[in-house]
Design a protein around this motif. Structure first.
Motif, mmCIF file in Angstrom:
data_model
loop_
_atom_site.group_PDB
_atom_site.id
_atom_site.type_symbol
_atom_site.label_atom_id
_atom_site.label_comp_id
_atom_site.label_asym_id
_atom_site.label_seq_id
_atom_site.Cartn_x
_atom_site.Cartn_y
_atom_site.Cartn_z
ATOM 1 N N UNK A 76 88.885 16.446 99.134
ATOM 2 C CA UNK A 76 88.775 15.358 98.160
ATOM 3 C C UNK A 76 88.037 14.168 98.748
ATOM 4 N N UNK A 77 88.283 13.879 100.034
ATOM 5 C CA UNK A 77 87.578 12.773 100.689
ATOM 6 C C UNK A 77 86.084 13.068 100.776
ATOM 7 N N UNK A 78 85.729 14.323 101.070
ATOM 8 C CA UNK A 78 84.317 14.692 101.130
ATOM 9 C C UNK A 78 83.666 14.598 99.751
ATOM 10 N N UNK A 79 84.412 14.993 98.715
ATOM 11 C CA UNK A 79 83.876 14.913 97.348
ATOM 12 C C UNK A 79 83.615 13.458 96.963
ATOM 13 N N UNK A 80 84.544 12.579 97.296
ATOM 14 C CA UNK A 80 84.365 11.166 96.987
ATOM 15 C C UNK A 80 83.186 10.581 97.752
ATOM 16 N N UNK A 81 83.036 10.987 99.027
ATOM 17 C CA UNK A 81 81.934 10.477 99.839
ATOM 18 C C UNK A 81 80.590 10.954 99.309
ATOM 19 N N UNK A 82 80.511 12.224 98.885
ATOM 20 C CA UNK A 82 79.261 12.741 98.324
ATOM 21 C C UNK A 82 78.894 12.013 97.045
ATOM 22 N N UNK A 83 79.895 11.733 96.200
ATOM 23 C CA UNK A 83 79.623 11.012 94.960
ATOM 24 C C UNK A 83 79.143 9.593 95.243
ATOM 25 N N UNK A 84 79.786 8.932 96.222
ATOM 26 C CA UNK A 84 79.422 7.552 96.552
ATOM 27 C C UNK A 84 78.045 7.458 97.196
ATOM 28 N N UNK A 85 77.581 8.554 97.804
ATOM 29 C CA UNK A 85 76.296 8.531 98.520
ATOM 30 C C UNK A 85 75.095 8.511 97.571
ATOM 31 N N UNK A 86 75.307 8.863 96.299
ATOM 32 C CA UNK A 86 74.235 8.846 95.285
ATOM 33 C C UNK A 86 73.003 9.611 95.803
ATOM 34 N N UNK A 87 73.200 10.884 96.081
ATOM 35 C CA UNK A 87 72.178 11.698 96.733
ATOM 36 C C UNK A 87 71.099 12.170 95.764
ATOM 37 N N UNK A 88 69.876 12.210 96.262
ATOM 38 C CA UNK A 88 68.798 12.886 95.549
ATOM 39 C C UNK A 88 68.860 14.388 95.803
ATOM 40 N N UNK A 89 69.077 14.759 97.060
ATOM 41 C CA UNK A 89 69.114 16.172 97.466
ATOM 42 C C UNK A 89 70.178 16.336 98.547
ATOM 43 N N UNK A 90 70.854 17.487 98.532
ATOM 44 C CA UNK A 90 71.717 17.882 99.638
ATOM 45 C C UNK A 90 71.025 19.007 100.386
ATOM 46 N N UNK A 91 70.782 18.825 101.681
ATOM 47 C CA UNK A 91 70.152 19.849 102.521
ATOM 48 C C UNK A 91 71.229 20.518 103.363
ATOM 49 N N UNK A 92 71.220 21.847 103.358
ATOM 50 C CA UNK A 92 72.227 22.625 104.082
ATOM 51 C C UNK A 92 71.521 23.546 105.068
ATOM 52 N N UNK A 93 72.007 23.585 106.305
ATOM 53 C CA UNK A 93 71.438 24.460 107.333
ATOM 54 C C UNK A 93 72.553 24.908 108.271
ATOM 55 N N UNK A 94 72.916 26.185 108.194
ATOM 56 C CA UNK A 94 73.904 26.762 109.125
ATOM 57 C C UNK A 94 75.156 25.889 109.222
ATOM 58 N N UNK A 95 75.691 25.512 108.073
ATOM 59 C CA UNK A 95 76.872 24.638 108.059
ATOM 60 C C UNK A 95 78.108 25.389 108.529
ATOM 61 N N UNK A 96 78.312 26.597 108.019
ATOM 62 C CA UNK A 96 79.446 27.393 108.476
ATOM 63 C C UNK A 96 80.685 27.293 107.618
ATOM 64 N N UNK A 97 80.665 26.458 106.568
ATOM 65 C CA UNK A 97 81.766 26.391 105.611
ATOM 66 C C UNK A 97 81.258 26.811 104.237
ATOM 67 N N UNK A 98 82.132 27.420 103.454
ATOM 68 C CA UNK A 98 81.777 27.792 102.090
ATOM 69 C C UNK A 98 81.614 26.524 101.252
ATOM 70 N N UNK A 99 80.521 26.469 100.516
ATOM 71 C CA UNK A 99 80.252 25.318 99.658
ATOM 72 C C UNK A 99 80.664 25.654 98.221
ATOM 73 N N UNK A 100 81.713 25.015 97.710
ATOM 74 C CA UNK A 100 82.107 25.244 96.314
ATOM 75 C C UNK A 100 81.028 24.749 95.359
ATOM 76 N N UNK A 101 81.168 25.161 94.093
ATOM 77 C CA UNK A 101 80.160 24.808 93.093
ATOM 78 C C UNK A 101 79.985 23.302 92.957
ATOM 79 N N UNK A 102 81.066 22.537 93.112
ATOM 80 C CA UNK A 102 80.946 21.084 92.920
ATOM 81 C C UNK A 102 80.042 20.441 93.961
#
Length: 322
Positions: A76-102
């Motif tokens: 939930x903290x990560x979700x709130x931080x992503x929303x607050x960041x107002x991102x244009x794009x999220x870049x993922x590279x060898x993160x190692x965790x499953x990324x849910x649809x949200x």
């Protein structure tokens, strides 16, 4: 652009540094929690965390991003931080965790992934190692838009890279990491501006690159010499290739396949120790070039044999013969 970044190992760190050097704003970096490493098993920060801290970038290390999982507060903290960041794009590279649809919908232009193969070949966790192990002539980088499948999203950019005869997972990794960093710097603005077209992955040719297991390290001398030699390179630096000699585990780091050599002896038999250490395989012979005893360093076979002779006729241990 405002870019979020999710990644963990050195492969990802190179891309993070390239995006920062290109002048993009990075309001949030996600990486895995510190893990025990080294002989002392002390908690060690990931390469991405080290890069983010060096540049003063906001950082989160959730143990999971699943809101219905074991660590819902961290998700939930990560979700709130992503929303607050107002991102244009999220870049993922060898993160190692499953990324849910949200998470894939957290940025205005979605999530882009840097994958170390020419998709759909070698989806999954170990594309670099499996490409070498399989004897592929080339691999490359695919930048794709992520969907909820495992490396199944539509492709935006693909560039090939030859696999050299002497490539190990380490050397190929470094070349792919640089290529991936260059490509993501190019892809992010082009995608946001509508200059890249999505191409669905072809249905044919899909393969899965299973995660490397330590149990795979033990050499099976019944296999062809060429297969063993490729696996030695694919498993360098992890987990290495393992043989048994006199009850002691020995790591094999470099070898040469003598594919035209007759192999009348039982697989695992040392045929010669005069010029390197030549071992009979299921097909052909393998010339061992670099070995490492437990607790020691990598040494040439000549140096190894000076301290530990291996007479011709010695049978080296490995996986049980098939």
């Amino acid at each position: 652009m405002r870019i979020g970044f999710a990644g963990t190992p050195e492969f990802a760190r190179v891309a993070l540094a390239a995006l920062a050097d290109a002048g993009h704003v990075l309001p949030l970096v996600l990486t895995q929690p510190d893990r025990p490493a080294g002989r002392g098993l002390k908690a060690q920060a990931s390469p991405v965390k080290q890069e983010a801290e060096r540049r003063g970038l906001p950082l989160l290390q959730p143990r999971s991003l699943r809101l219905d999982g074991k660590y819902p507060d961290e998700a939930a903290a990560a979700r709130a931080a992503l929303a607050a960041a107002r991102l244009d794009v999220l870049v993922v590279a060898a993160y190692g965790l499953i990324l849910p649809a949200w998470t894939l919908a957290a940025a205005r232009h979605g999530a882009l992934n840097i994958h170390g193969s020419l998709l759909p070949r070698w989806r999954g966790a170990a594309p670099i190692q499996r490409a070498i192990e399989a004897g592929d002539a080339q691999t490359g980088i695919t930048v794709m838009r992520m969907d909820t499948g495992l490396d199944t999203g539509p492709m935006l950019l693909e560039r090939a890279l030859p696999i050299l005869a002497a490539d190990t997972a380490a050397t190929l990794h470094d070349r792919l990491a640089l290529l991936g960093a260059q490509m993501i710097v190019e892809a992010v603005p082009a995608w946001a501006e509508g200059r890249l077209l999505e191409r669905p992955q072809p249905a044919e040719g899909a393969t899965y690159a299973h995660k490397i297991d330590k149990a795979e390290a033990l050499i099976d001398w019944a296999e062809p010499a060429a297969v063993i030699e490729r696996r030695v390179r694919a498993f360098d630096p992890f987990p290495g290739s393992l043989l048994m000699q006199g009850g002691e585990p020995i790591k094999l780091w470099r070898a040469e396949a003598l594919v035209d050599a007759a192999a009348g002896e039982a697989p695992g038999t040392c045929v010669s120790a005069a010029d390197g250490l030549v071992v009979a395989c299921g097909q052909g012979r393998l010339k061992l070039l670099e070995l490492q005893r437990t607790g020691g360093r990598r040494v040439s076979v000549a140096d190894f044999l000076r301290g530990r002779p291996v007479p011709a006729g010695t049978v080296l241990g490995g996986r049980p013969l098939k």
